[in-house]
Design a protein around this motif. Sequence first.
Motif, mmCIF file in Angstrom:
data_model
loop_
_atom_site.group_PDB
_atom_site.id
_atom_site.type_symbol
_atom_site.label_atom_id
_atom_site.label_comp_id
_atom_site.label_asym_id
_atom_site.label_seq_id
_atom_site.Cartn_x
_atom_site.Cartn_y
_atom_site.Cartn_z
ATOM 1 N N UNK A 1 125.957 99.405 -18.396
ATOM 2 C CA UNK A 1 125.347 98.242 -17.735
ATOM 3 C C UNK A 1 124.171 98.595 -16.842
ATOM 4 N N UNK A 2 123.796 99.854 -16.760
ATOM 5 C CA UNK A 2 122.620 100.238 -15.999
ATOM 6 C C UNK A 2 121.763 101.159 -16.863
ATOM 7 N N UNK A 3 120.477 101.164 -16.614
ATOM 8 C CA UNK A 3 119.584 102.044 -17.377
ATOM 9 C C UNK A 3 119.940 103.504 -17.118
ATOM 10 N N UNK A 4 120.221 103.842 -15.849
ATOM 11 C CA UNK A 4 120.566 105.219 -15.484
ATOM 12 C C UNK A 4 122.084 105.377 -15.568
ATOM 13 N N UNK A 5 122.577 105.471 -16.797
ATOM 14 C CA UNK A 5 124.025 105.514 -16.977
ATOM 15 C C UNK A 5 124.577 106.903 -16.657
ATOM 16 N N UNK A 6 125.883 106.920 -16.409
ATOM 17 C CA UNK A 6 126.571 108.186 -16.207
ATOM 18 C C UNK A 6 126.377 108.771 -14.819
ATOM 19 N N UNK A 7 126.808 110.000 -14.674
ATOM 20 C CA UNK A 7 126.754 110.675 -13.382
ATOM 21 C C UNK A 7 128.072 110.561 -12.652
ATOM 22 N N UNK A 8 128.329 111.516 -11.766
ATOM 23 C CA UNK A 8 129.654 111.631 -11.156
ATOM 24 C C UNK A 8 130.009 110.459 -10.258
ATOM 25 N N UNK A 9 129.027 109.869 -9.565
ATOM 26 C CA UNK A 9 129.341 108.731 -8.696
ATOM 27 C C UNK A 9 129.793 107.540 -9.530
ATOM 28 N N UNK A 10 129.040 107.213 -10.568
ATOM 29 C CA UNK A 10 129.371 106.055 -11.380
ATOM 30 C C UNK A 10 130.684 106.251 -12.134
ATOM 31 N N UNK A 11 130.884 107.438 -12.709
ATOM 32 C CA UNK A 11 132.126 107.624 -13.470
ATOM 33 C C UNK A 11 133.343 107.760 -12.554
ATOM 34 N N UNK A 12 133.151 108.179 -11.321
ATOM 35 C CA UNK A 12 134.271 108.167 -10.378
ATOM 36 C C UNK A 12 134.702 106.737 -10.081
ATOM 37 N N UNK A 13 133.724 105.827 -9.968
ATOM 38 C CA UNK A 13 134.046 104.412 -9.766
ATOM 39 C C UNK A 13 134.711 103.828 -11.010
ATOM 40 N N UNK A 14 134.153 104.138 -12.190
ATOM 41 C CA UNK A 14 134.747 103.670 -13.443
ATOM 42 C C UNK A 14 136.171 104.190 -13.585
ATOM 43 N N UNK A 15 136.386 105.450 -13.203
ATOM 44 C CA UNK A 15 137.713 106.052 -13.317
ATOM 45 C C UNK A 15 138.759 105.253 -12.553
ATOM 46 N N UNK A 16 138.455 104.943 -11.292
ATOM 47 C CA UNK A 16 139.423 104.243 -10.450
ATOM 48 C C UNK A 16 139.737 102.861 -11.012
ATOM 49 N N UNK A 17 138.700 102.145 -11.460
ATOM 50 C CA UNK A 17 138.921 100.809 -12.010
ATOM 51 C C UNK A 17 139.682 100.885 -13.320
#
Length: 384
Positions: free
Chosen positions: A73-89
Motif C-alpha cells: 500500500x505504499x511506494x516504499x514497501x518493506x523495511x523493518x519498521x513496516x514489517x514489524x507493524x505488519x507482524x503485530x497486526x
Amino acid sequence: MKISAITPYPVWVGTRNQLIVKVETDEGVHGWGESGLSGREKAVVGAMEHYREFLIGRDPMAIGALWQEMYRSQYFEGGRVLTAAISAIDIALHDIKGKALGVPVYQLLGGKQRDHIPTFATTRGPCGPEIIEQARDLMAAGWNAIRLLPADHDSSGVYEPRRSIGETARWCAKAREELGDAVVLGIDYHHRLSVAEAASYCQKMPSGTLDFLEEPIRDETPAAYEALRRLTDIPFAIGEEFASKWQFLPYVERDIHQFNRIDVCNVGGLTEAMKVAGWSEAHYVDMMPHNPLGPICTAATIHFAAAVPNFAWLETRASPGERHLGFDDGEIFTTQPRLAGAVYEVGDAPGLGIEVDEALIRKQSFKFWEPPHLRRADGSITNW
C-alpha cells in the motif's frame, strides 16, 4: 465481522518496552499481536496508525489479502519498521480467526505436527568458569540444547573483538570437554565480528566444539557469509533481523546457513513465517525461532513451531536463572505459555491462548530505552 479498532500499546514491562497491539471487531472478538523492533517502538506505532486508516471496516478473516495490502500500500514497501507493524497486526488477526472458529492458531497453519516444543536455554553471563556450572544446571533441568554468550564489552562500553575471540574460544572448548557430546552447544556473537575475526574465532577451537554459530557477522551482504562459510564448517544460525522472505532468499537459495533464526514479530507475522518455513524445508534448513520478547511472541511462535516439519528448537528466556521481562509477569499476561521442564506444551485453547489485563496495560507508560552504544578502544563505533 469487521475490524472496528486497532490499538497499539508501547509499554514498559520489567526492563524494557513491549509493543503489543489489540485488534477488535464489531462482533466482540479481539486479538493480540506483538512487534519485535525493540528500541524503536514509536516508529512502529506510527506505521500501525497509517495501516489503521484503511483496515477499519475490513474483514479480519482475509489475513493473506490484508497482508498483501499492508505490504503493497505504499511506494516504499518493506523495511523493518513496516514489517514489524505488519507482524503485530497479522498475529492479532490469526488470534481473532482462531477464536472466531473455536480452534487454536496452529490449526490455521496446517495443524499440529508435534505435541510439545523443545527449547534451547542460554547461560546467564559471558564466557568464563561459571558457564560450565550454569550449563550443568540447565542439563540437570532437562535442556539438551544450550547457547553460550561470548566474552563481552567492559563496563565503559569498549568492545574489542580480538580480545573476545581468544577467551571465548578457550571456554567454548572447555565447555565441550566438560559437558560431553550429548549436549548441543552454540554461541551468539550478535553480529559483532568481521569475516576475518569470525574465521579466526572458529579456527581457534577443535572441530566439533560448536553445533551452531549464531549471527557472527552482519547480514546485509550474503557474499560475506559465503566467504565465512568457506573458512569454517560450523553450522550458521542467522536471520533474526530479516524482515521478509526476500531477505531470506539468498541465504536459503545459496545454501549459506543451516538454522533460520526467524522472528515472527519482525518477518511479517505468521503469514510470512510459514512461507519462509516451506521454502526452507525444500533446502533442508531448520527453523530455530528468535524469541526474546514477551508472552504474545512466545505464544505465536509456539503455534508456528507446532505446525512446521523442519523445526529444531525455540529460544526461551524463561529458563532457571534467566531474568527477562514479561515471561513471568502473571499480572499483565494473565494467561501465557509456561515451560514444562525444557519444553512448551502445545495447548488447544482457541486463538493464541493468551489473555491480557488491558486495564493494567493502560496504566503502564512508554519509556525511551537505548541498547549499549559500543565503541572500540580507538573510539570508533561498533555493533551491539
